[in-house]
Design an enzyme around this catalytic site. Structure first.
Site, PDB file in Angstrom:
ATOM      1  N   GLY A 146       0.827  -1.214   0.000  1.00 44.72           N
ATOM      2  CA  GLY A 146       0.000   0.000   0.000  1.00 44.72           C
ATOM      3  C   GLY A 146       0.857   1.258   0.000  1.00 44.72           C
ATOM      4  O   GLY A 146       0.637   2.171  -0.805  1.00 44.72           O
ATOM      5  N   CYS A 194       0.100   0.462  12.978  1.00 43.46           N
ATOM      6  CA  CYS A 194      -1.369   0.528  13.018  1.00 43.46           C
ATOM      7  C   CYS A 194      -1.833  -0.012  14.370  1.00 43.46           C
ATOM      8  O   CYS A 194      -2.792  -0.772  14.443  1.00 43.46           O
ATOM      9  CB  CYS A 194      -1.980  -0.230  11.841  1.00 43.46           C
ATOM     10  SG  CYS A 194      -1.564  -1.961  11.800  1.00 43.46           S
TER      11      CYS A 194
HETATM   12  N1  SAM Z   1       3.828  -1.049   4.568  1.00 44.36           N
HETATM   13  C1  SAM Z   1       2.910  -2.104   4.245  1.00 44.36           C
HETATM   14  C2  SAM Z   1       1.771  -1.564   3.412  1.00 44.36           C
HETATM   15  O1  SAM Z   1       1.496  -0.372   3.498  1.00 44.36           O
HETATM   16  O2  SAM Z   1       1.183  -2.335   2.636  1.00 44.36           O
HETATM   17  C3  SAM Z   1       2.423  -2.804   5.493  1.00 44.36           C
HETATM   18  C4  SAM Z   1       3.543  -3.344   6.335  1.00 44.36           C
HETATM   19  S1  SAM Z   1       3.043  -4.342   7.673  1.00 44.36           S
HETATM   20  C5  SAM Z   1       2.464  -3.203   8.793  1.00 44.36           C
HETATM   21  C6  SAM Z   1       4.568  -4.817   8.336  1.00 44.36           C
HETATM   22  C7  SAM Z   1       5.371  -5.775   7.490  1.00 44.36           C
HETATM   23  O3  SAM Z   1       6.588  -6.056   8.188  1.00 44.36           O
HETATM   24  C8  SAM Z   1       4.700  -7.101   7.222  1.00 44.36           C
HETATM   25  O4  SAM Z   1       4.613  -7.325   5.842  1.00 44.36           O
HETATM   26  C9  SAM Z   1       5.600  -8.123   7.886  1.00 44.36           C
HETATM   27  O5  SAM Z   1       5.710  -9.327   7.168  1.00 44.36           O
HETATM   28  C10 SAM Z   1       6.935  -7.407   7.927  1.00 44.36           C
HETATM   29  N2  SAM Z   1       7.821  -7.927   8.994  1.00 44.36           N
HETATM   30  C11 SAM Z   1       7.602  -8.903   9.878  1.00 44.36           C
HETATM   31  N3  SAM Z   1       8.677  -9.111  10.653  1.00 44.36           N
HETATM   32  C12 SAM Z   1       9.612  -8.261  10.265  1.00 44.36           C
HETATM   33  C13 SAM Z   1      10.954  -8.005  10.668  1.00 44.36           C
HETATM   34  N4  SAM Z   1      11.521  -8.649  11.660  1.00 44.36           N
HETATM   35  N5  SAM Z   1      11.620  -7.053   9.993  1.00 44.36           N
HETATM   36  C14 SAM Z   1      11.033  -6.371   8.996  1.00 44.36           C
HETATM   37  N6  SAM Z   1       9.768  -6.556   8.585  1.00 44.36           N
HETATM   38  C15 SAM Z   1       9.079  -7.490   9.199  1.00 44.36           C
END
Ligand code: SAM
Length: 439
Positions: free
Chosen positions: A112, A229
């Site tokens: 997004g 979020c």
């Molecule tokens: N920015 C995205 C959007 O707007 O569509 C949403 C991101 S979501 C809140 C957070 C993301 O961080 C997820 O896709 C998740 O898989 C990833 N994530 C999980 N563990 C993580 C880590 N240790 N380091 C970095 N990213 C990680």
């Protein structure tokens, strides 16, 4: 419902707590964001038969009725918009991307915010979108492809490994961190029942680690935006405070936007400079903080990637494009195009760099959907066929089109925007719409 969680919300919200409880009963706010690389809000409103109501969070963001399902519409598959919770569009307004910026989105899937960044960059500058979970990185790649993005690298890497390689490169860095997701809860959700303080605290530890990696990638005067979020102070103001404490060369600055409300002051974090969005602010929930790096970073050297490219690919491009000024590379049998140089990210899992033109297969060239979806290449496509709505819907179902036209590969358009491509034998057009996207 989870009493411990609700008690915390009562403390945060005080007189508005009852309003928050009511919001848990409501349907979640639903929205779309117009992809400015391919259309404008006015044009899209003409094409979609539903009312689009403006949100306070971004000029390109609109509320849609909560029962609308737009994922399989022609306009969505053309990449004209992205389905996004309305308050999620607020973060990139704070990031304030400018033409030519180098931008890193470190936690990028499903895309997004990366697609919103690209839509602000308007083919200028450079975007690195990273996602650590490989299945989610593939979804990110599909969304970037659908939205026609050309000037990005998509990687699938742990932040600490990636950030070592790209130190001091970026004007703008976004950490939209994995969090406990309290802003996504509705009354009957299992996530609300399963909520625990220990999960919140483990998320906070991970968030600080990701921010420490992100810090390395900033240029001097580079901007870091941290968002979640979730509502917990532990994952928001307290993380920002801990980060600022450990990095005295980072200065917190105001988010400088009209929407949302102030947060809480805690330690080194100034609550008047962050933004919080609760359901009472007309979005499901977000937290945003903005910081600037005052010190000179260590720099990783940028290495350019080049490689010989097969004759078949060059022949295909000469036939298909009126543009001749671009860079190409070939990795195994896959050919990529970029208007800028290709960057070598040694030992990092790169899923996509620039535009995937297609694959060389036994003396012939098979183009890829991404090539035709690219908004940068759209004005230069030489072989196009306009479909009517009925033909377009047949195409999306995977059917062959009875349509005489010039032989060879053709871009298929609906109302001026590409929907995909096909291969014509002169009388029928064989369907090349990706099988996984068909309706
Ligand atoms: N920015 C995205 C959007 O707007 O569509 C949403 C991101 S979501 C809140 C957070 C993301 O961080 C997820 O896709 C998740 O898989 C990833 N994530 C999980 N563990 C993580 C880590 N240790 N380091 C970095 N990213 C990680």
């Amino acid at each position: 419902m989870n009493e411990e969680f609700l008690n915390k919300m009562k403390i945060y919200l005080q007189s508005e707590y009852e309003d928050y409880l009511k919001s848990l009963e409501n349907e979640a706010y639903k929205g779309i964001r117009v992809n400015l690389l391919k259309t404008t809000p006015d044009e899209l409103q003409e094409q979609l038969s539903i009312p689009l109501e403006k949100t306070p969070f971004s000029k390109e963001g609109f509320y849609i009725p909560s029962d609308e399902k737009l994922g399989k519409t022609i306009e969505h598959l053309q990449g004209l918009f992205y389905i996004q919770e309305p308050s999620a569009t607020s973060v990139i307004e704070v990031l304030n991307v400018q033409n030519g910026d180098w931008v890193l989105d470190l936690c990028a899937a499903p895309g997004g915010k990366s697609t919103q960044i690209a839509s602000k960059l308007k083919e200028s500058g450079f975007l690195l979108s990273n996602e650590v979970v490989s299945s989610r990185a593939n979804v990110l790649m599909m969304n970037m492809e659908r939205c026609g993005i050309s000037n990005a690298i998509i990687t699938n890497s742990y932040p600490d490994e990636l950030c070592e390689k790209i130190q001091g490169w970026f004007d703008k860095v976004l950490v939209d961190a994995p969090c406990s997701g309290e802003g996504m809860f509705k009354k009957k959700d299992q996530a609300l029942i399963d909520w625990s303080q220990s999960h919140v605290e483990s998320c906070a530890q991970r968030q600080i680690k990701i921010l420490n990696s992100a810090y390395k990638t900033l240029k001097k005067e580079g901007v870091l935006v941290y968002s979640t979020c979730t509502y917990s102070m532990e994952e928001n103001e307290m993380v920002v405070s801990e980060f600022l404490k450990n990095h005295p060369d980072m200065k917190q600055v105001s988010c400088d936007v009209e929407f949302g409300r102030d947060g809480f002051s805690y330690g080194y974090c100034d609550g008047s400079k962050v933004r919080r969005i609760f359901p009472m602010d007309k979005g499901e929930g977000h937290f945003i903080a903005k910081m600037i790096r005052l010190s000179e970073p260590l720099y990783s050297k940028k290495q350019i990637l080049s490689s010989p490219v097969s004759y078949e690919a060059k022949l295909f491009l000469n036939e298909q494009l009126s543009l001749h000024d671009y860079n190409l590379i070939q990795i195994k049998n896959r050919v990529y195009l970029s208007k800028d140089s290709f960057i070598n990210l040694d030992h990092i899992h790169v899923l996509r760099e620039g535009i995937l033109v297609g694959e060389v297969q036994k003396n012939r060239f098979e183009p890829n959907h991404h090539f035709y979806m690219s908004s940068y290449l759209r004005p230069f496509l030489c072989k196009t066929v306009d479909l009517n709505r009925e033909e377009c819907l047949s195409y999306l179902k995977g059917l062959t089109l009875n349509r005489p036209c010039e032989k060879g590969y053709v871009a298929l358009l609906y109302r001026g925007n590409v929907i995909g491509f096909g291969k014509s034998d002169g009388t029928v057009i064989k369907n090349k719409f990706p099988k996984g996207l068909r309706i």
